[in-house]
Design a protein around this motif. Structure first.
Motif, PDB file in Angstrom:
ATOM      1  N   MET A  58       0.855  -1.190   0.000  1.00 58.56           N
ATOM      2  CA  MET A  58       0.000   0.000   0.000  1.00 58.56           C
ATOM      3  C   MET A  58       0.884   1.229   0.000  1.00 58.56           C
ATOM      4  O   MET A  58       1.803   1.354   0.809  1.00 58.56           O
ATOM      5  N   LEU A  59       0.598   2.167  -0.896  1.00 55.57           N
ATOM      6  CA  LEU A  59       1.352   3.400  -0.929  1.00 55.57           C
ATOM      7  C   LEU A  59       0.656   4.437  -0.082  1.00 55.57           C
ATOM      8  O   LEU A  59      -0.521   4.733  -0.261  1.00 55.57           O
ATOM      9  N   GLY A  60       1.378   4.994   0.857  1.00 57.58           N
ATOM     10  CA  GLY A  60       0.775   5.947   1.792  1.00 57.58           C
ATOM     11  C   GLY A  60       0.731   7.360   1.252  1.00 57.58           C
ATOM     12  O   GLY A  60       1.238   7.667   0.184  1.00 57.58           O
ATOM     13  N   SER A  61       0.120   8.221   2.003  1.00 59.76           N
ATOM     14  CA  SER A  61       0.022   9.633   1.624  1.00 59.76           C
ATOM     15  C   SER A  61      -0.136  10.441   2.888  1.00 59.76           C
ATOM     16  O   SER A  61      -0.685   9.972   3.878  1.00 59.76           O
ATOM     17  N   ASP A  62       0.393  11.675   2.878  1.00 60.52           N
ATOM     18  CA  ASP A  62       0.213  12.563   4.030  1.00 60.52           C
ATOM     19  C   ASP A  62      -1.163  13.213   4.024  1.00 60.52           C
ATOM     20  O   ASP A  62      -1.528  13.912   4.963  1.00 60.52           O
ATOM     21  N   THR A  63      -1.906  13.005   2.939  1.00 66.27           N
ATOM     22  CA  THR A  63      -3.232  13.602   2.830  1.00 66.27           C
ATOM     23  C   THR A  63      -4.189  12.959   3.822  1.00 66.27           C
ATOM     24  O   THR A  63      -4.198  11.742   3.987  1.00 66.27           O
ATOM     25  N   VAL A  64      -4.975  13.796   4.480  1.00 69.15           N
ATOM     26  CA  VAL A  64      -6.004  13.294   5.392  1.00 69.15           C
ATOM     27  C   VAL A  64      -7.315  13.255   4.641  1.00 69.15           C
ATOM     28  O   VAL A  64      -7.766  14.271   4.087  1.00 69.15           O
ATOM     29  N   TYR A  65      -7.953  12.088   4.610  1.00 69.28           N
ATOM     30  CA  TYR A  65      -9.205  11.926   3.889  1.00 69.28           C
ATOM     31  C   TYR A  65     -10.375  12.070   4.855  1.00 69.28           C
ATOM     32  O   TYR A  65     -10.376  11.496   5.950  1.00 69.28           O
ATOM     33  N   THR A  66     -11.361  12.858   4.403  1.00 70.39           N
ATOM     34  CA  THR A  66     -12.581  13.051   5.196  1.00 70.39           C
ATOM     35  C   THR A  66     -13.791  12.642   4.387  1.00 70.39           C
ATOM     36  O   THR A  66     -13.733  12.575   3.162  1.00 70.39           O
ATOM     37  N   ASN A  67     -14.859  12.352   5.066  1.00 70.05           N
ATOM     38  CA  ASN A  67     -16.102  11.969   4.387  1.00 70.05           C
ATOM     39  C   ASN A  67     -15.865  10.826   3.392  1.00 70.05           C
ATOM     40  O   ASN A  67     -16.274  10.896   2.232  1.00 70.05           O
ATOM     41  N   GLU A 109      -3.431   2.309  10.201  1.00 67.18           N
ATOM     42  CA  GLU A 109      -2.650   1.114   9.879  1.00 67.18           C
ATOM     43  C   GLU A 109      -1.427   1.500   9.035  1.00 67.18           C
ATOM     44  O   GLU A 109      -1.465   2.445   8.253  1.00 67.18           O
ATOM     45  N   SER A 110      -0.359   0.738   9.189  1.00 71.18           N
ATOM     46  CA  SER A 110       0.864   1.017   8.438  1.00 71.18           C
ATOM     47  C   SER A 110       0.823   0.338   7.067  1.00 71.18           C
ATOM     48  O   SER A 110       0.002  -0.551   6.817  1.00 71.18           O
ATOM     49  N   ASN A 111       1.707   0.813   6.193  1.00 72.20           N
ATOM     50  CA  ASN A 111       1.793   0.208   4.867  1.00 72.20           C
ATOM     51  C   ASN A 111       2.113  -1.284   4.988  1.00 72.20           C
ATOM     52  O   ASN A 111       2.943  -1.695   5.814  1.00 72.20           O
ATOM     53  N   ALA A 134      -3.720  -5.932   8.223  1.00 69.09           N
ATOM     54  CA  ALA A 134      -5.065  -5.401   7.982  1.00 69.09           C
ATOM     55  C   ALA A 134      -5.184  -4.855   6.568  1.00 69.09           C
ATOM     56  O   ALA A 134      -6.206  -5.055   5.892  1.00 69.09           O
ATOM     57  N   ALA A 135      -4.145  -4.169   6.089  1.00 69.01           N
ATOM     58  CA  ALA A 135      -4.175  -3.607   4.752  1.00 69.01           C
ATOM     59  C   ALA A 135      -4.187  -4.705   3.686  1.00 69.01           C
ATOM     60  O   ALA A 135      -4.924  -4.624   2.693  1.00 69.01           O
ATOM     61  N   VAL A 136      -3.362  -5.747   3.902  1.00 69.61           N
ATOM     62  CA  VAL A 136      -3.314  -6.859   2.949  1.00 69.61           C
ATOM     63  C   VAL A 136      -4.652  -7.578   2.917  1.00 69.61           C
ATOM     64  O   VAL A 136      -5.175  -7.929   1.858  1.00 69.61           O
ATOM     65  N   THR A 137      -5.230  -7.800   4.086  1.00 70.60           N
ATOM     66  CA  THR A 137      -6.530  -8.480   4.167  1.00 70.60           C
ATOM     67  C   THR A 137      -7.600  -7.682   3.440  1.00 70.60           C
ATOM     68  O   THR A 137      -8.431  -8.235   2.700  1.00 70.60           O
ATOM     69  N   PHE A 138      -7.583  -6.372   3.633  1.00 68.93           N
ATOM     70  CA  PHE A 138      -8.557  -5.516   2.963  1.00 68.93           C
ATOM     71  C   PHE A 138      -8.389  -5.577   1.444  1.00 68.93           C
ATOM     72  O   PHE A 138      -9.366  -5.675   0.701  1.00 68.93           O
ATOM     73  N   ALA A 139      -7.123  -5.540   0.976  1.00 68.75           N
ATOM     74  CA  ALA A 139      -6.869  -5.586  -0.462  1.00 68.75           C
ATOM     75  C   ALA A 139      -7.391  -6.890  -1.065  1.00 68.75           C
ATOM     76  O   ALA A 139      -7.993  -6.903  -2.143  1.00 68.75           O
ATOM     77  N   TYR A 146      -2.118  -7.505  -4.922  1.00 64.35           N
ATOM     78  CA  TYR A 146      -3.057  -6.378  -4.964  1.00 64.35           C
ATOM     79  C   TYR A 146      -2.444  -5.167  -4.268  1.00 64.35           C
ATOM     80  O   TYR A 146      -1.817  -5.272  -3.211  1.00 64.35           O
ATOM     81  N   ILE A 147      -2.638  -4.014  -4.895  1.00 66.44           N
ATOM     82  CA  ILE A 147      -2.002  -2.789  -4.405  1.00 66.44           C
ATOM     83  C   ILE A 147      -3.071  -1.766  -4.037  1.00 66.44           C
ATOM     84  O   ILE A 147      -4.015  -1.531  -4.791  1.00 66.44           O
ATOM     85  N   LEU A 148      -2.906  -1.151  -2.868  1.00 64.96           N
ATOM     86  CA  LEU A 148      -3.746  -0.031  -2.441  1.00 64.96           C
ATOM     87  C   LEU A 148      -2.917   1.240  -2.558  1.00 64.96           C
ATOM     88  O   LEU A 148      -1.779   1.293  -2.110  1.00 64.96           O
ATOM     89  N   VAL A 149      -3.491   2.263  -3.175  1.00 66.26           N
ATOM     90  CA  VAL A 149      -2.746   3.494  -3.353  1.00 66.26           C
ATOM     91  C   VAL A 149      -3.671   4.695  -3.124  1.00 66.26           C
ATOM     92  O   VAL A 149      -4.821   4.701  -3.567  1.00 66.26           O
ATOM     93  N   ALA A 150      -3.135   5.681  -2.412  1.00 66.78           N
ATOM     94  CA  ALA A 150      -3.867   6.928  -2.183  1.00 66.78           C
ATOM     95  C   ALA A 150      -3.500   7.918  -3.281  1.00 66.78           C
ATOM     96  O   ALA A 150      -2.321   8.158  -3.542  1.00 66.78           O
ATOM     97  N   VAL A 151      -4.489   8.474  -3.954  1.00 64.01           N
ATOM     98  CA  VAL A 151      -4.255   9.379  -5.073  1.00 64.01           C
ATOM     99  C   VAL A 151      -4.765  10.766  -4.715  1.00 64.01           C
ATOM    100  O   VAL A 151      -5.866  10.927  -4.183  1.00 64.01           O
ATOM    101  N   GLU A 152      -3.929  11.787  -4.997  1.00 64.83           N
ATOM    102  CA  GLU A 152      -4.322  13.179  -4.766  1.00 64.83           C
ATOM    103  C   GLU A 152      -4.771  13.793  -6.084  1.00 64.83           C
ATOM    104  O   GLU A 152      -4.149  13.594  -7.122  1.00 64.83           O
TER     105      GLU A 152
END
Length: 467
Positions: free
Chosen positions: A1-10, A30-32, A36-41, A89-95
C-alpha cells in the motif's frame, strides 16, 4: 500500500465496494503492508469481476486524471506463460490532479542443475567424466517465489529426467533456506521415481508451508552410470525443469521453466598393435591386460566383450562368466575399450602375436579429452584432463539447451593421439655351424646311441660265457 500525508474526510466507497465501507474506516492508522491492509486488499479484489469496470488502466504503472481517493490496483494481463507471479493487490492513495505511479512488485523462480565434481567432491560443473559403474552426484538449486502469506493451492515441483545410461540411485537431501547459507531439511515433500530404474523421471514437490516460508531449495540426488551408457561423443545428459504456481495468491500449476541440462561422459581408449620395423603391418592375436598399476602384481580391470568386438568396462550387474581381463587384438591389430574415466592406465602384454617377442614392459596410456572439443579444467597432477563446463546461450554458467547438446562432443585422446600404438619385434632364427646341419647331427647322434646299446649287450653276453 502506498501511503500519503493527505487526510481523507467523508470517506465513501464506490458502488462496487459499498459493502466494505466499514472496512475502509477501520484502516485508519494502519501502516503500509500491514496485515489489515493486505486483508482488505484481498477482500476488495474479490469484488472485482472484470477489468471492464476499471476506472483506469495502465501498462507501465502510471495513472493520470484520477480524482482524489483510495484505489485498488489489480493485475489483469497475466497468464500461465508468465515466469513472474501475478502482482499482489495494491492499495494506493491518489491526490487530485497529481500523477500517480505504482511499482509492480513481483518475483519469479528458476532452477540450476550441476554435477558435483568427482575430482574434489565439492566443485559444481556442467559436465564431468566418470567410469561405467561410478556414481554421479547432482545438485539442483531452485528459487522459490514470494507468495502471499495466506496463499493456497501452491505447487512447486522439480522434475529431473535421466538418459538411459543413468540409473537412478536416490535422493540424498532436500533442504530449504532464506539466505543460501543456513540450510534446514524441508519439513515435508513428495517424490516420484523408482530407485534402480535406468532413464528414470524423478519429481520432488515441496509442501505449501515450505513454499511460503522459504526462498530457496536445494536437492541432491545420485545416479549410477550403467552398462548401457553412451560411450560416444554425445555423453549422457540429465535435465531438470521447475514448474510452479505463478499466481501471488496461489492456485494452478502455473509456469514451467526451460530445461537445464548437464552431461556425464565416459572414456574411450583405442590401442593398435604394429610391427616394430613396419608400421603399416598390423598384428592380430596380441593379448593384453589393462591395469591401473604398472607393477606385475597390479589388478587387471574387468571387461565384457560386446558383439561388435568392443571391450566395455564390467559392472556388478554383469554375469561373472562374461567378464574377462585378457583383451586380444582383432584381425586389424586393434583393441577398443570403453567406459573408463580420465586418467593413466597401463597395458601389460601377456601373450605376443605368433612369431613375435613379448613386450616386457608395461605401456603407459594417459586418457584425456581433446581440448579442441571441450572447455577443460585441471585434475590432480595433470592439466587439461577434466571437462568442467559446456555452458552455452544467454544464461552463462547455468543452462545448456537440449537442442544444443550435440555441440558438446568429447574426443578422447591417448597421450595426445587418437590411438595408442604398441609395437612388437619379430622373433629371431639362430644359425648353426659345421656344415652338415642340425638334422644330420641329430640322426648321427641317434646312431651313436644305438651302437653303444648294441655293444653293451654284446659285451654283457661275452662276460657271461667267460664265467
Amino acid at each position: 500500500m502506498l501511503g500519503s500525508d493527505t487526510v481523507y474526510t467523508n470517506i465513501k466507497a464506490t458502488s462496487t465496494f459499498e459493502s466494505l465501507q466499514s472496512n475502509i474506516e477501520a484502516l485508519a492508522g494502519e501502516s503500509n503492508d500491514s496485515t489489515a491492509a493486505v486483508t482488505f486488499a484481498n477482500t476488495a479484489a474479490a469484488l472485482v469481476s472484470a477489468p471492464s469496470g476499471a476506472m483506469a488502466t495502465t501498462t507501465d504503472g502510471t495513472f493520470t486524471g484520477l480524482d482524489s481517493g483510495y484505489y485498488l490496483i489489480v493485475e489483469t494481463a497475466h497468464s500461465s506463460t508468465d515466469a513472474y507471479l501475478s502482482t499482489k493487490y495494491i492499495l494506493v492513495a491518489v491526490e487530485d490532479g497529481k500523477e500517480s505511479k505504482v511499482e509492480l512488485k513481483t518475483s519469479k523462480a528458476g532452477v540450476v542443475k550441476k554435477i558435483v565434481s568427482e575430482t574434489d567432491g565439492s566443485s559444481l560443473v556442467d559436465a564431468d567424466t566418470v567410469a561405467i559403474g561410478d556414481t554421479v552426484t547432482y545438485q539442483l538449486d531452485g528459487d522459490i517465489p514470494t507468495y502471499a502469506s495466506n496463499a493456497t493451492g501452491l505447487t512447486y515441483t522439480l522434475t529431473d529426467t535421466m538418459s538411459s545410461g543413468l540409473t537412478y540411485a536416490g535422493i540424498t537431501s532436500v533442504q530449504v533456506s532464506n539466505d543460501k547459507t543456513n540450510w534446514t531439511n524441508a519439513s515435508s515433500y513428495t517424490t516420484t521415481g523408482t530407485v534402480g530404474t535406468a532413464g528414470a523421471t524423478v519429481t520432488i514437490s515441496l509442501s505449501e508451508s515450505d513454499i511460503i516460508a522459504y526462498t530457496y531449495v536445494r536437492v541432491v540426488l545420485t545416479a549410477t552410470l550403467n552398462k548401457d551408457a553412451e560411450t560416444g561423443a554425445t555423453g549422457n545428459p540429465n535435465s531438470v525443469q521447475l514448474t510452479y504456481s505463478n499466481n501471488y495468491y496461489g492456485g494452478g500449476t502455473g509456469y514451467s521453466t526451460p530445461w537445464d541440462t548437464v552431461i556425464t561422459y565416459t572414456g574411450e581408449l583405442n590401442i593398435e598393435k604394429v610391427d616394430a620395423d613396419d608400421g603399416t603391418k598390423m598384428l592380430p592375436g596380441a593379448t593384453f591386460e589393462i591395469r591401473t598399476d604398472a607393477s606385475s602384481s597390479g589388478t587387471a580391470i574387468g571387461f565384457v566383450k560386446e558383439q561388435d568386438g568392443t571391450y566395455r568396462k564390467a559392472t556388478t550387474s554383469d554375469n561373472q562368466a562374461d567378464i574377462v581381463t585378457s583383451l586380444v587384438t582383432d584381425a586389424n591389430g586393434a583393441i577398443k575399450v570403453v567406459g573408463l574415466d580420465l586418467g593413466t592406465y597401463y597395458a601389460v602384454e601377456t601373450e605376443a602375436p605368433e612369431g613375435y617377442s613379448l613386450a616386457t614392459s608395461a605401456q603407459t596410456l594417459t586418457l584425456v579429452v581433446s581440448q579442441t572439443a571441450l572447455n577443460l579444467g585441471e585434475t590432480t597432477g595433470d592439466a587439461g584432463n577434466e571437462l568442467t563446463s559446456t555452458t552455452s546461450g544467454t544464461d552463462a554458467g547455468s543452462t545448456v539447451n537440449s537442442s544444443a547438446q550435440t555441440t558438446y562432443t568429447a574426443t578422447w585422446k591417448v597421450g595426445g593421439k587418437d590411438k595408442a600404438t604398441i609395437t612388437n619385434k619379430k622373433g629371431t632364427t639362430l644359425p648353426g655351424t659345421g656344415g652338415i646341419g642340425t638334422t644330420l647331427f641329430t640322426f648321427g647322434g641317434l646312431a651313436l646311441v644305438i651302437l653303444a646299446a648294441t655293444m653293451f649287450i654284446v659285451y654283457t653276453k661275452k662276460q657271461r660265457k667267460q664265467a
